[in-house]
Scaffold this motif. Structure first.
Motif, mmCIF file in Angstrom:
data_model
loop_
_atom_site.group_PDB
_atom_site.id
_atom_site.type_symbol
_atom_site.label_atom_id
_atom_site.label_comp_id
_atom_site.label_asym_id
_atom_site.label_seq_id
_atom_site.Cartn_x
_atom_site.Cartn_y
_atom_site.Cartn_z
ATOM 1 N N ASN A 168 0.853 -1.186 0.000
ATOM 2 C CA ASN A 168 0.000 0.000 0.000
ATOM 3 C C ASN A 168 0.893 1.241 0.000
ATOM 4 O O ASN A 168 1.524 1.543 1.018
ATOM 5 C CB ASN A 168 -0.900 -0.014 1.237
ATOM 6 C CG ASN A 168 -1.782 1.207 1.339
ATOM 7 O OD1 ASN A 168 -1.792 2.067 0.455
ATOM 8 N ND2 ASN A 168 -2.533 1.299 2.426
ATOM 9 N N GLU A 170 0.231 4.253 0.282
ATOM 10 C CA GLU A 170 -0.218 5.291 1.203
ATOM 11 C C GLU A 170 0.122 4.963 2.654
ATOM 12 O O GLU A 170 -0.074 5.798 3.539
ATOM 13 C CB GLU A 170 -1.738 5.488 1.070
ATOM 14 C CG GLU A 170 -2.192 5.891 -0.322
ATOM 15 C CD GLU A 170 -1.515 7.167 -0.801
ATOM 16 O OE1 GLU A 170 -1.378 8.106 0.018
ATOM 17 O OE2 GLU A 170 -1.119 7.222 -1.980
ATOM 18 N N HIS A 171 0.606 3.766 2.896
ATOM 19 C CA HIS A 171 0.950 3.374 4.260
ATOM 20 C C HIS A 171 2.241 4.060 4.675
ATOM 21 O O HIS A 171 3.271 3.896 4.002
ATOM 22 C CB HIS A 171 1.122 1.856 4.345
ATOM 23 C CG HIS A 171 1.338 1.340 5.719
ATOM 24 N ND1 HIS A 171 2.470 0.653 6.098
ATOM 25 C CD2 HIS A 171 0.565 1.430 6.842
ATOM 26 C CE1 HIS A 171 2.387 0.322 7.364
ATOM 27 N NE2 HIS A 171 1.247 0.772 7.839
ATOM 28 N N SER A 174 6.043 2.865 3.806
ATOM 29 C CA SER A 174 6.147 1.850 2.750
ATOM 30 C C SER A 174 7.296 2.154 1.793
ATOM 31 O O SER A 174 7.925 1.239 1.250
ATOM 32 C CB SER A 174 4.833 1.726 1.976
ATOM 33 O OG SER A 174 4.553 2.909 1.244
ATOM 34 N N GLY A 196 1.584 -1.161 -6.404
ATOM 35 C CA GLY A 196 0.940 -0.346 -5.385
ATOM 36 C C GLY A 196 -0.533 -0.693 -5.267
ATOM 37 O O GLY A 196 -1.272 -0.604 -6.259
ATOM 38 N N THR A 197 -0.960 -1.094 -4.080
ATOM 39 C CA THR A 197 -2.345 -1.537 -3.885
ATOM 40 C C THR A 197 -2.914 -0.901 -2.618
ATOM 41 O O THR A 197 -2.825 -1.474 -1.536
ATOM 42 C CB THR A 197 -2.426 -3.068 -3.765
ATOM 43 O OG1 THR A 197 -1.574 -3.497 -2.681
ATOM 44 C CG2 THR A 197 -1.947 -3.735 -5.045
ATOM 45 N N GLY A 198 -3.514 0.273 -2.776
ATOM 46 C CA GLY A 198 -4.108 0.946 -1.643
ATOM 47 C C GLY A 198 -5.621 0.891 -1.631
ATOM 48 O O GLY A 198 -6.251 1.278 -0.653
ATOM 49 N N THR A 199 -6.204 0.395 -2.736
ATOM 50 C CA THR A 199 -7.658 0.249 -2.822
ATOM 51 C C THR A 199 -7.969 -1.118 -3.430
ATOM 52 O O THR A 199 -7.104 -1.759 -4.034
ATOM 53 C CB THR A 199 -8.280 1.333 -3.716
ATOM 54 O OG1 THR A 199 -7.832 1.151 -5.069
ATOM 55 C CG2 THR A 199 -7.903 2.728 -3.232
ATOM 56 N N GLN A 202 -7.300 -1.127 -7.158
ATOM 57 C CA GLN A 202 -5.866 -1.210 -7.455
ATOM 58 C C GLN A 202 -5.342 -2.622 -7.261
ATOM 59 O O GLN A 202 -4.514 -3.096 -8.037
ATOM 60 C CB GLN A 202 -5.091 -0.230 -6.573
ATOM 61 C CG GLN A 202 -5.289 1.229 -6.934
ATOM 62 C CD GLN A 202 -4.584 2.170 -5.966
ATOM 63 O OE1 GLN A 202 -4.176 1.781 -4.871
ATOM 64 N NE2 GLN A 202 -4.434 3.421 -6.364
ATOM 65 N N LEU A 203 -5.850 -3.288 -6.226
ATOM 66 C CA LEU A 203 -5.445 -4.670 -5.991
ATOM 67 C C LEU A 203 -5.901 -5.565 -7.137
ATOM 68 O O LEU A 203 -5.130 -6.400 -7.628
ATOM 69 C CB LEU A 203 -6.022 -5.169 -4.671
ATOM 70 C CG LEU A 203 -5.775 -6.648 -4.349
ATOM 71 C CD1 LEU A 203 -4.284 -6.948 -4.276
ATOM 72 C CD2 LEU A 203 -6.467 -7.036 -3.044
ATOM 73 N N ASP A 223 0.194 -4.271 6.549
ATOM 74 C CA ASP A 223 -0.567 -3.143 7.053
ATOM 75 C C ASP A 223 -2.029 -3.558 7.126
ATOM 76 O O ASP A 223 -2.377 -4.708 6.847
ATOM 77 C CB ASP A 223 -0.362 -1.889 6.194
ATOM 78 C CG ASP A 223 -1.133 -1.941 4.880
ATOM 79 O OD1 ASP A 223 -1.320 -3.045 4.326
ATOM 80 O OD2 ASP A 223 -1.554 -0.870 4.397
ATOM 81 N N PHE A 225 -4.566 -2.789 5.225
ATOM 82 C CA PHE A 225 -5.129 -3.169 3.930
ATOM 83 C C PHE A 225 -4.718 -4.594 3.573
ATOM 84 O O PHE A 225 -5.528 -5.389 3.093
ATOM 85 C CB PHE A 225 -4.657 -2.200 2.839
ATOM 86 C CG PHE A 225 -5.223 -2.492 1.479
ATOM 87 C CD1 PHE A 225 -6.461 -1.998 1.104
ATOM 88 C CD2 PHE A 225 -4.518 -3.272 0.566
ATOM 89 C CE1 PHE A 225 -7.005 -2.278 -0.149
ATOM 90 C CE2 PHE A 225 -5.040 -3.562 -0.684
ATOM 91 C CZ PHE A 225 -6.292 -3.061 -1.045
#
Length: 324
Positions: A168, A170-171, A174, A196-199, A202-203, A223, A225
């Motif tokens: 993520n 945004e973590h 990271s 990058g997978t924050g949503t 995105q994943l 994290d 997420f």
């Protein structure tokens, strides 16, 4: 004269003892606040309460814990925090993604936190020794361990060359974890592919891209997420014969081939120390933020067998837990 001195000293000691008894018997009310679901935190709450009990806080006697869960909806954290402060509570114990949200509320109620990110990067502190506002606590961030995880993957996977990093962006912290991983990859001769997978969208996109040319292994940064979507990511790797490694025990229990990182149960037990200090009058600004001090390795032998991989005997012998 000596007798009078003795009597005065004994009387003073008795008064102090009485005050300590009264303080111990005073009902302390604390609020537990998280954006996560209750089920995901049951074992950690158990060790937290054990830590409090060891310090003399008896739930239902001189302690009352008010629990509030966001059920994976961060937008609920603010209203829940307001609800707890209206009760009121003596302090808040804030967990995970709820931490920066509560910090932004600038509450006067002192708060102790358990945070997976880097508190300095997140703006919660000027340094670990100098927390900001009315909050302090523990961080689980140990970015340097990402190097060791890549070494462990290399030892498990023959001729490992390509590793996907799922994280993520945004973590807080990271990017530091990514830097450690990239430095280690160069030394090990590994090619890293960062996703990058924050949503959730995105994943989904990252997994679709990886599916076209699956990596040989996956390193998943820990994290909230990652916890929420761990089974989806781990199952993706298992189905494509790409073992996954991460930092917390819960990932190994969900099918990751190995985890190496902080022993979270000990960190949650340590939270009780912070609660005790604040309840006894220590300002949060005088309690430095602590990093993990105890670590554990968990190996999922069952996943290794499913993938046809052999975990080195030395790793099995040194593991704190084997899942068979």
């Amino acid at each position: 004269m000596k007798r009078r001195t003795f009597i005065a000293s004994a009387a003073a000691s008795a008064i102090i003892a009485q005050r300590q008894v009264r303080a111990a018997s005073k009902l302390c009310r604390i609020g537990w606040l998280t954006a996560q679901r209750e089920a995901s935190l049951i074992p950690f709450l158990a060790t937290f309460r054990e830590g409090l009990a060891e310090l003399g806080y008896r739930d239902g006697d001189n302690l009352k814990i008010e629990y509030r869960y966001g059920d994976d909806d961060p937008s609920r954290v603010g209203p829940l925090a307001a609800e707890l402060t209206r009760l009121p509570v003596d302090l808040l114990v804030v967990q995970g993604a709820a931490v920066p949200i509560v910090f932004g509320l600038k509450l006067s109620t002192p708060s102790i936190y358990a945070f997976s990110g880097d508190p300095v990067v997140a703006g919660l502190a000027d340094s670990l020794s100098h927390p900001r506002g009315s909050m302090t606590g523990l961080t689980f961030m140990a970015a340097e361990l990402n190097s060791k995880r890549l070494e462990m993957l290399r030892d498990i996977v023959p001729e490992l060359k390509r590793v996907a990093i799922v994280a993520n962006p945004e973590h807080p912290g990271s990017q530091i974890e990514r830097a450690y991983s990239e430095e280690a990859a160069k030394k090990l001769g590994l090619a890293l592919e960062f996703y990058g997978t924050g949503t959730e969208s995105q994943l989904a996109g990252a997994l679709a891209t990886m599916d076209k040319d699956p990596p040989q292994a996956i390193s998943l940064f820990s994290d909230g997420f990652a916890i929420q979507y761990r089974q989806r990511i781990i199952d993706f790797g298992l189905e494509r014969r790409a073992p996954l490694i991460s930092g917390w025990q819960v990932f190994a229990k969900s099918g990751a081939i190995c985890t190496y990182g902080p022993k979270l149960s000990e960190s949650y037990r340590r939270l009780a120390y912070y609660v005790d200090r604040v309840l006894k009058g220590t300002p949060t600004t005088q309690l430095p933020i602590e990093r993990p001090t105890k670590f554990e390795t968990v190996v999922n032998v069952r996943s290794a067998k499913r993938l046809g991989l052999t975990v080195p005997d030395s790793m099995l012998a040194s593991a704190d837990e084997l899942i068979e």
